[in-house]
Design an enzyme around this catalytic site. Structure first.
Site, PDB file in Angstrom:
ATOM      1  N   LYS A  94      -3.522  -0.058 -12.085  1.00  0.00           N
ATOM      2  CA  LYS A  94      -4.253   0.885 -12.947  1.00  0.00           C
ATOM      3  C   LYS A  94      -3.542   1.020 -14.289  1.00  0.00           C
ATOM      4  CE  LYS A  94      -5.909   3.359  -8.916  1.00  0.00           C
ATOM      5  NZ  LYS A  94      -5.390   2.335  -7.974  1.00  0.00           N
ATOM      6  N   ASN A 145      -4.100   6.868  -6.823  1.00  0.00           N
ATOM      7  CA  ASN A 145      -4.846   7.517  -5.743  1.00  0.00           C
ATOM      8  C   ASN A 145      -3.949   8.397  -4.875  1.00  0.00           C
ATOM      9  OD1 ASN A 145      -3.480   5.716  -4.090  1.00  0.00           O
ATOM     10  ND2 ASN A 145      -5.216   4.318  -3.902  1.00  0.00           N
ATOM     11  N   TYR A 199       5.177   3.906  -6.945  1.00  0.00           N
ATOM     12  CA  TYR A 199       3.802   3.469  -6.689  1.00  0.00           C
ATOM     13  C   TYR A 199       3.035   3.569  -8.010  1.00  0.00           C
ATOM     14  CZ  TYR A 199      -0.709   2.942  -4.357  1.00  0.00           C
ATOM     15  OH  TYR A 199      -1.958   2.500  -3.966  1.00  0.00           O
ATOM     16  N   GLU A 228       0.857  -1.195   0.000  1.00  0.00           N
ATOM     17  CA  GLU A 228       0.000   0.000   0.000  1.00  0.00           C
ATOM     18  C   GLU A 228       0.887   1.238   0.000  1.00  0.00           C
ATOM     19  OE1 GLU A 228      -3.441  -0.575   0.077  1.00  0.00           O
ATOM     20  OE2 GLU A 228      -2.693  -2.618  -0.108  1.00  0.00           O
TER      21      GLU A 228
END
Ligand SMILES: *[C@@H]1O[C@H](CO)[C@@H](O)[C@H](O)[C@H]1NC(C)=O
Ligand SMILES: *[C@@H]1O[C@H](CO)[C@@H](O)[C@H](O)[C@H]1NC(C)=O
Ligand SMILES: *[C@@H]1O[C@H](CO)[C@@H](O)[C@H](O)[C@H]1NC(C)=O
Ligand SMILES: *[C@@H]1O[C@H](CO)[C@@H](O)[C@H](O)[C@H]1NC(C)=O
Length: 363
Positions: free
Chosen positions: A256, A246, A252, A138
């Protein structure tokens, strides 16, 4: 001495010289690798000189290492496979049974499942040689990383390239031979699938600006339905896909881009870390970065230009003749990557003093 004797002596000398050269070169290569790996880490590490070990001891040390999965990631049971099959390395004994804690060579701790609570870390004293691996996919914005994690872990396992164990969301495989590229038929322009719609987020704000100049079809909760089994077939009708992360952090670069855009053959328009960082993961001409344009209006104009010019649009697919996007890493393979890292550095001493700071910063 007769000539056969001389020949023998000479052959012996050649053998000796050859062996010396071999040892010398391996030594240099070894030192070089160690130095470059250490430089690349970017993580402050504490590493006293390693004690000398006999290779027998090392071999014994890496056979059948026990890795304790402190929790199943996200509490979901997954498959454990033999690492000899997945990576062609000696197997590790991978278990979720906490009774193994006192004997485990390593504990793999999935950050999300700590729920920010230090009490959820192992509480019993840590055996001397046991290594703790901090496992997190995350971003520090979506799931915060607190300072109680500092000076507790020995290895990192994240999407960051400078982790000890690197787990990217996706990667490019080089094809064994060049292939012809056939782009699926395209009838629509721009798609975006978004489940977490936050009106004041950077990506939604950018979209609000972009949509003034460009039709964007939005899928996801509260928008057009996108059933799982029609995911790729739906998105592949589009020329472009808005791969808006996001939150913005180095490396990161998530599914997507890999799944929603590349797997469905839509050209990703990315919002995330700088272009240079993307180029570490994929060819420069495989994506369009919003930073390439001074405004959303100019990005929209550019997409319209590509829409009208097939030759130019197709140039975003040239890389596919020699590369194939792949990912994500299955859980079982992640566990085995941890197994391999432990085997490669048996008895390595390392501790990460400021893990939280490291993970939040960019290089
Ligand atoms: C590895 O260790 C586990 C736990 O001690 C044991 O059950 C397993 O049989 C061992 N495997 C090998 C190949 O030695
Ligand atoms: C690729 O296209 C060329 C030209 O049309 C053709 O000669 C070749 O056989 C094709 N290669 C493959 C792998 O389909
Ligand atoms: C389309 O793009 C190509 C490559 O950039 C360029 O050479 C060509 O002039 C363009 N065609 C038109 C009609 O603009
Ligand atoms: C792992 O990190 C802990 C906490 O900093 C440290 O006490 C321990 O010696 C380290 N162990 C190894 C094998 O590096």
């Amino acid at each position: 001495m007769n000539s056969t004797g001389q020949m023998k002596t000479w052959t012996l000398w050649k053998l000796l010289i050859f062996t010396f050269l071999q040892v010398g070169i391996s030594g240099i290569v070894f030192i070089y690798i160690r130095v470059s790996v250490n430089l690349d880490l970017g993580v402050p590490i504490l590493q006293p000189p390693k004690p000398l070990r006999s290779s027998l001891l090392v071999e014994e040390k890496i056979s059948n290492l026990t890795i304790l999965l402190w929790t199943w990631p996200f509490g979901v049971r997954s498959h454990i496979e033999k690492c000899s099959r997945l990576l062609g390395i000696p197997d590790c004994h991978i278990t979720v049974k906490r009774s193994w804690y006192p004997k485990a060579d390593a504990v793999l701790i999935h950050h999300f499942d700590l729920y920010g609570n230090p009490q959820r870390l192992p509480q019993e004293p840590r055996p001397l040689s046991q290594r703790w691996i901090w496992f997190n996919l995350e971003s520090p914005t979506t799931y915060s990383v607190q300072s109680f994690l500092d000076s507790r872990f020995n290895l990192t396992m994240t999407y960051r390239r400078d982790s000890d164990i690197y787990i990217p969301y996706g990667w490019m495989d080089v094809l064994p031979q060049k292939q012809n590229v056939t782009i699926p038929p395209k009838s629509k322009l721009v798609a975006w699938a978004v489940s977490n719609w936050k009106p004041d987020s950077q990506r939604v704000k950018y979209y609000q600006e972009l949509k003034k100049y460009l039709q964007v079809d939005i899928y996801g909760r509260h928008h057009l339905p996108l059933p799982r089994d029609q995911h790729l077939s739906t998105l592949s009708q589009y020329k472009f896909y808005l791969a808006f992360e996001n939150s913005i952090h180095e490396d990161y670069i998530t599914e997507k881009v890999w799944k929603n855009a590349f797997f469905s053959w839509a050209v990703p328009v990315v919002l995330g870390p700088p272009r240079k960082n993307y180029e570490r993961h994929m060819p420069p001409e495989s994506f369009i970065h919003i930073d390439d344009f001074p405004s959303a209006k100019e990005l929209a104009n550019f997409l319209h230009t590509l829409d009208r010019n097939t030759t130019r649009y197709e140039s975003y697919f040239h890389w596919r003749s020699w590369l194939k996007p792949n990912g994500p890493t299955p859980w079982a393979l992640m566990f085995c990557k941890a197994c391999r890292a432990l085997q490669e550095n048996p008895g390595q001493y390392q501790t990460i003093p400021d893990l939280s700071k490291w993970f939040k910063q960019s290089r």
